[in-house]
Design an enzyme around this catalytic site. Structure first.
Site, mmCIF file in Angstrom:
data_model
loop_
_atom_site.group_PDB
_atom_site.id
_atom_site.type_symbol
_atom_site.label_atom_id
_atom_site.label_comp_id
_atom_site.label_asym_id
_atom_site.label_seq_id
_atom_site.Cartn_x
_atom_site.Cartn_y
_atom_site.Cartn_z
ATOM 1 N N ASP A 118 34.472 53.546 21.644
ATOM 2 C CA ASP A 118 33.919 52.425 20.894
ATOM 3 C C ASP A 118 33.853 51.207 21.813
ATOM 4 O O ASP A 118 34.864 50.810 22.398
ATOM 5 C CB ASP A 118 34.795 52.142 19.675
ATOM 6 C CG ASP A 118 34.231 51.075 18.780
ATOM 7 O OD1 ASP A 118 34.204 49.898 19.196
ATOM 8 O OD2 ASP A 118 33.833 51.395 17.649
ATOM 9 N N GLY A 119 32.673 50.598 21.931
ATOM 10 C CA GLY A 119 32.507 49.468 22.828
ATOM 11 C C GLY A 119 33.363 48.276 22.455
ATOM 12 O O GLY A 119 33.861 47.557 23.327
ATOM 13 N N ASP A 136 24.342 47.081 25.654
ATOM 14 C CA ASP A 136 23.065 47.624 25.165
ATOM 15 C C ASP A 136 23.393 48.728 24.166
ATOM 16 O O ASP A 136 22.955 49.865 24.312
ATOM 17 C CB ASP A 136 22.241 48.151 26.342
ATOM 18 C CG ASP A 136 20.840 48.576 25.919
ATOM 19 O OD1 ASP A 136 20.361 48.105 24.869
ATOM 20 O OD2 ASP A 136 20.233 49.387 26.642
#
Length: 259
Positions: A118-119, A136
């Site tokens: 998970d970013g 992005d």
């Protein structure tokens, strides 16, 4: 990084190929990534070329983070051209990672690591201090709210070195676009620049102290050292648009100061 998203169901993207390009889609109406088959390291979509304009503001990074792999366009380009850069890519969708070979993303090595995760967790938990962070992260529904909250952008700044830079791809037509812009400005104390891509669907945010202290100057456009001539020819129109936006922003700020 531990996998924190096993409980979610992830939409499988599909690949569309014609004579010259190969594209990754979640729906036929939206292109997530596109690769030129004869030039797999080139950046085919204008928003990706615009994102690389961080090279106008900061030196080639030693350590770069990327949130969102997609078809790997940015990861491939940076791995190919920035030979002194280590790249950590975080992608939450395992089906996207499974397509990396189709898009000729090189295997992990000493300079490239692609991890599922998970970013938002990545920027909150990383112990590294990044020189550049590219965000992005889009899914089949667009921008995930976890990747455009105030807490997320605050964590992005905390994950960067003092002179580091955030580069975030925003969907210009998102109903909360202006709120996302305001959150980035708040997280970076107003040190941010927003530039529309040439296809009028994305806006790229550059945020960090490099905007004021970097090498980019209005009216001056020089090829960054790591880029070869062909890459520079591809990127120059997008970079010129970024320099133009910087000039407009600084002129506007000077005008307000002079009043």
């Amino acid at each position: 990084m531990p996998d924190t998203a096993d409980h979610r169901e992830f939409v499988k993207p599909f690949v569309y190929e014609d004579l010259g390009t190969k594209a990754l889609h979640f729906s036929i109406c939206e292109i997530q990534s596109r690769m030129q088959i004869q030039r797999p390291h080139a950046l085919d979509l204008d928003y990706t070329r615009t994102m690389m304009a961080f090279l106008l503001f900061v030196p080639p990074p030693e350590l770069m983070g990327m949130i969102g792999l997609g078809g790997g366009s940015l990861a491939k380009f940076c791995h190919h051209h920035l030979s002194g850069t280590r790249i950590k890519v975080v992608e939450i969708n395992p089906h996207v990672i499974a397509l990396r070979d189709q898009f000729q993303v090189p295997p992990d090595d000493a300079r490239l690591q692609v991890r599922r995760g998970d970013g938002a967790d990545f920027v909150r938990q990383t112990r590294d201090r990044l020189d550049v962070l590219l965000v992005d992260g889009f899914d089949h529904e667009g921008q995930p709210p976890e990747l455009c909250s105030q807490a997320f952008y605050d964590d992005c700044r905390a994950a960067l070195r003092a002179d580091g830079m955030l580069v975030a791809n925003l969907h210009t037509a998102h109903p909360e676009f202006s709120r996302h812009v305001a959150r980035i400005e708040r997280a970076f104390d107003g040190d941010a620049l927003f530039v529309g891509d040439g296809e009028c669907s994305n806006t790229i945010a550059f945020a960090g102290s490099g905007l004021s202290a970097g090498s980019a100057r209005p009216g001056v456009l020089r090829k960054p050292g790591p880029l070869d001539r062909q890459a520079w020819d591809d990127l120059m129109p997008a970079f010129a648009r970024v320099v133009g936006a910087l000039h407009e922003q600084r002129s506007g700020a000077q005008g307000r100061t002079d009043r």
